[in-house]
Design a protein around this motif. Structure first.
Motif, PDB file in Angstrom:
ATOM      1  N   PRO A  78      35.613  48.442  44.717  1.00 52.71           N
ATOM      2  CA  PRO A  78      36.914  48.033  44.147  1.00 52.71           C
ATOM      3  C   PRO A  78      36.879  46.556  43.794  1.00 52.71           C
ATOM      4  N   ALA A  79      37.190  46.233  42.522  1.00 47.68           N
ATOM      5  CA  ALA A  79      37.009  44.847  42.100  1.00 47.68           C
ATOM      6  C   ALA A  79      38.094  44.334  41.159  1.00 47.68           C
ATOM      7  N   ILE A  80      39.102  45.151  40.847  1.00 48.76           N
ATOM      8  CA  ILE A  80      40.170  44.679  39.958  1.00 48.76           C
ATOM      9  C   ILE A  80      41.525  45.042  40.550  1.00 48.76           C
ATOM     10  N   GLN A  81      42.555  44.368  40.053  1.00 54.46           N
ATOM     11  CA  GLN A  81      43.917  44.737  40.452  1.00 54.46           C
ATOM     12  C   GLN A  81      44.257  46.110  39.873  1.00 54.46           C
ATOM     13  N   PRO A  82      44.946  46.945  40.619  1.00 55.35           N
ATOM     14  CA  PRO A  82      45.310  48.265  40.096  1.00 55.35           C
ATOM     15  C   PRO A  82      46.438  48.215  39.062  1.00 55.35           C
ATOM     16  N   VAL A  83      47.167  47.072  39.004  1.00 58.03           N
ATOM     17  CA  VAL A  83      48.212  46.868  37.992  1.00 58.03           C
ATOM     18  C   VAL A  83      47.914  45.539  37.308  1.00 58.03           C
TER      19      VAL A  83
ATOM     20  N   TYR B 290      45.570  51.530  37.427  1.00 57.29           N
ATOM     21  CA  TYR B 290      44.155  51.615  37.053  1.00 57.29           C
ATOM     22  C   TYR B 290      43.269  51.801  38.285  1.00 57.29           C
ATOM     23  N   ALA B 291      42.205  52.593  38.113  1.00 60.95           N
ATOM     24  CA  ALA B 291      41.201  52.729  39.175  1.00 60.95           C
ATOM     25  C   ALA B 291      40.489  51.391  39.329  1.00 60.95           C
ATOM     26  N   SER B 292      40.364  50.920  40.557  1.00 57.21           N
ATOM     27  CA  SER B 292      39.766  49.594  40.782  1.00 57.21           C
ATOM     28  C   SER B 292      38.247  49.634  40.865  1.00 57.21           C
ATOM     29  N   GLY B 293      37.662  50.834  40.845  1.00 60.91           N
ATOM     30  CA  GLY B 293      36.208  50.967  40.864  1.00 60.91           C
ATOM     31  C   GLY B 293      35.819  52.394  40.519  1.00 60.91           C
TER      32      GLY B 293
ATOM     33  N   ASN C 244      36.194  55.976  36.196  1.00 62.04           N
ATOM     34  CA  ASN C 244      35.510  54.686  36.102  1.00 62.04           C
ATOM     35  C   ASN C 244      36.504  53.553  36.303  1.00 62.04           C
ATOM     36  N   ARG C 245      35.991  52.408  36.682  1.00 61.51           N
ATOM     37  CA  ARG C 245      36.841  51.239  36.859  1.00 61.51           C
ATOM     38  C   ARG C 245      37.603  50.948  35.562  1.00 61.51           C
TER      39      ARG C 245
ATOM     40  N   VAL D 299      42.764  49.391  50.560  1.00 60.55           N
ATOM     41  CA  VAL D 299      41.302  49.483  50.473  1.00 60.55           C
ATOM     42  C   VAL D 299      40.771  49.785  51.877  1.00 60.55           C
ATOM     43  N   HIS D 300      39.930  50.821  51.978  1.00 60.01           N
ATOM     44  CA  HIS D 300      39.330  51.207  53.253  1.00 60.01           C
ATOM     45  C   HIS D 300      37.812  51.060  53.153  1.00 60.01           C
ATOM     46  N   LYS D 301      37.217  50.552  54.227  1.00 57.06           N
ATOM     47  CA  LYS D 301      35.744  50.432  54.309  1.00 57.06           C
ATOM     48  C   LYS D 301      35.292  51.053  55.615  1.00 57.06           C
ATOM     49  N   ASN D 302      34.506  52.131  55.483  1.00 54.94           N
ATOM     50  CA  ASN D 302      34.011  52.875  56.648  1.00 54.94           C
ATOM     51  C   ASN D 302      35.158  53.323  57.561  1.00 54.94           C
ATOM     52  N   GLY D 303      36.262  53.746  56.941  1.00 57.44           N
ATOM     53  CA  GLY D 303      37.390  54.278  57.693  1.00 57.44           C
ATOM     54  C   GLY D 303      38.359  53.239  58.211  1.00 57.44           C
ATOM     55  N   LEU D 304      38.085  51.969  58.000  1.00 59.85           N
ATOM     56  CA  LEU D 304      38.969  50.903  58.484  1.00 59.85           C
ATOM     57  C   LEU D 304      39.645  50.224  57.291  1.00 59.85           C
ATOM     58  N   VAL D 305      40.943  49.870  57.456  1.00 65.10           N
ATOM     59  CA  VAL D 305      41.641  49.176  56.372  1.00 65.10           C
ATOM     60  C   VAL D 305      41.165  47.730  56.300  1.00 65.10           C
ATOM     61  N   VAL D 306      41.007  47.240  55.081  1.00 64.14           N
ATOM     62  CA  VAL D 306      40.620  45.840  54.861  1.00 64.14           C
ATOM     63  C   VAL D 306      41.611  45.224  53.882  1.00 64.14           C
ATOM     64  N   ASN D 307      41.667  43.911  53.856  1.00 61.10           N
ATOM     65  CA  ASN D 307      42.620  43.210  53.011  1.00 61.10           C
ATOM     66  C   ASN D 307      42.211  43.338  51.543  1.00 61.10           C
ATOM     67  N   PRO D 308      43.036  43.945  50.691  1.00 62.02           N
ATOM     68  CA  PRO D 308      42.689  44.103  49.262  1.00 62.02           C
ATOM     69  C   PRO D 308      42.536  42.786  48.514  1.00 62.02           C
ATOM     70  N   ILE D 309      43.073  41.680  49.073  1.00 66.75           N
ATOM     71  CA  ILE D 309      43.010  40.391  48.390  1.00 66.75           C
ATOM     72  C   ILE D 309      41.561  39.961  48.139  1.00 66.75           C
ATOM     73  N   ASN D 310      40.635  40.529  48.940  1.00 67.88           N
ATOM     74  CA  ASN D 310      39.222  40.167  48.805  1.00 67.88           C
ATOM     75  C   ASN D 310      38.505  40.975  47.727  1.00 67.88           C
ATOM     76  N   PHE D 311      39.227  41.813  46.997  1.00 71.63           N
ATOM     77  CA  PHE D 311      38.596  42.706  46.017  1.00 71.63           C
ATOM     78  C   PHE D 311      39.220  42.576  44.623  1.00 71.63           C
ATOM     79  N   TYR D 312      39.604  41.352  44.234  1.00 72.55           N
ATOM     80  CA  TYR D 312      40.201  41.158  42.912  1.00 72.55           C
ATOM     81  C   TYR D 312      39.385  40.204  42.042  1.00 72.55           C
ATOM     82  N   TYR D 313      38.094  40.131  42.288  1.00 70.68           N
ATOM     83  CA  TYR D 313      37.284  39.157  41.573  1.00 70.68           C
ATOM     84  C   TYR D 313      36.882  39.625  40.178  1.00 70.68           C
ATOM     85  N   GLY D 314      37.235  40.866  39.806  1.00 66.69           N
ATOM     86  CA  GLY D 314      36.743  41.413  38.550  1.00 66.69           C
ATOM     87  C   GLY D 314      37.580  41.113  37.328  1.00 66.69           C
ATOM     88  N   ASN D 315      38.872  40.793  37.487  1.00 69.29           N
ATOM     89  CA  ASN D 315      39.690  40.661  36.271  1.00 69.29           C
ATOM     90  C   ASN D 315      40.746  39.574  36.341  1.00 69.29           C
TER      91      ASN D 315
END
Length: 325
Positions: free
Chosen positions: A172-177, A217-220, A265-266, A288-304
């Motif tokens: 996941p690398a972009i904002q969904p909106v 939008y799909a983020s990835g 697709n993203r 955003v979940h990683k290996n079943g644990l919730v993580v902060n989505p703020i770290n996944f907006y570097y794409g757009n």
């Protein structure tokens, strides 16, 4: 005039001529001719091994040998240049590409091959200019071995790059909106005030306020795992499995634009903003979940988004306000 030799005859008390034996003169003549022939042969051998007795063919061969020496010298200079280029490629391969892909360099087997190849060039050592020929041949063989090794390494890098490309497209690398469609980023990740109970509880995602019907939008890249209203509080929601342990959730949708099992697709539109489920106003709840644990989505907006936009969103996300769900 030939000398006449005498001997004294004691019985007759007189000097008598010495008569040569028959065939003795022939022996002397034969010995003279043999000595002359041997001397002439030795002189001929000495002459043909000097530069004073050089045939046109010898001069042509000498010229060809000098040309070969010159060509070998030029070839060695070109080999030096190739060697430098190969060293640069090898350094870039081991210290850049392999580090980027987190992969160890291919084991060095070229040294062993060089030891083996030294035996191959013993057959060249019986020729003139043996050092020049054998060293050049050995260097060419070493470079050929290095090229084979580097080719294998580049093939491996190509496979790693393709795998890395799939991996990077899946995260996941972009904002969904999109920013131009946002009213505001209502609530971030962390403890927030519940809009219904007013109790302070963990808010596991981010809320983006936008008008109903705004595209989501799909983020990835990934596969749609769920597209239903079966989860408590989420209303109409979508879950995308991105692989590599990543999943994203898009909740409170007004409607869907994808089906379960579909490859997305993203950047694909998967649904539209709404206010279904446990929602106070039209917005998108994004997790955003990683290996079943919730993580902060703020770290996944570097794409757009730009650095300035990211800083603004990060600042809003840290404010401990009231969430919308």
């Amino acid at each position: 005039m030939k000398k006449v030799k005498y001997y004294y005859d004691s019985e007759n008390l007189a000097y008598r001529k010495i008569k040569p034996k028959k065939g003795q003169n022939l022996g002397y003549i034969g010995l003279f001719l043999l000595a002359s022939a041997l001397f002439g042969f030795l002189c001929f051998v000495a002459l043909i091994n000097t530069s004073y007795f050089e045939t046109p063919k010898d001069r042509l061969q000498a010229r060809e040998i000098e040309n070969l020496k010159l060509n070998y010298t030029i070839l060695n200079k070109e080999i030096d240049e190739l060697d430098a280029v190969l060293a640069t490629i090898e350094d870039r391969d081991n210290n850049i590409y392999k580090v980027y892909f987190n992969n160890a360099p291919i084991s060095e087997v070229s040294t062993k091959k060089t030891i083996v190849t030294n035996r191959r060039f013993k057959e060249l050592l019986r020729f003139n200019n043996e050092k020049l020929i054998s060293s050049t041949s050995e260097r060419v063989n070493m470079i050929a071995n290095q090229l084979v090794m580097q080719s294998k390494s580049l093939d491996q890098i190509l496979k790693l790059s393709k795998s890395k490309e799939i991996f990077l497209a899946s995260i996941p690398a972009i904002q969904p909106v999109k920013n131009e469609q946002l009213r505001r980023m209502a609530s971030g990740f962390g403890y927030r005030s519940d809009p219904f109970t007013k109790a302070r509880k963990m808010h596991k995602g981010m809320d983006f306020t936008a008008p109903t019907g705004t595209p989501v939008y799909a983020s990835g890249d990934g596969i749609v795992k769920r597209a239903d209203a079966g989860a408590s509080g989420f209303g109409n929601h979508i879950v995308i499995d991105h692989g590599y342990g990543y999943e994203t959730i898009y909740a409170h949708l007004s409607r869907y634009n994808c089906k379960v099992g579909k490859k997305v697709n993203r950047g694909d539109i998967i649904g539209f903003v709404g206010s279904t489920g446990r929602s106070q106003a039209p917005h998108l709840h994004y997790e955003v979940h990683k290996n079943g644990l919730v993580v902060n989505p703020i770290n996944f907006y570097y794409g757009n988004i730009s650095a300035v936009e990211y800083s603004a969103i990060a600042k809003l996300a840290t404010q401990e306000n009231q969430s919308l769900d």
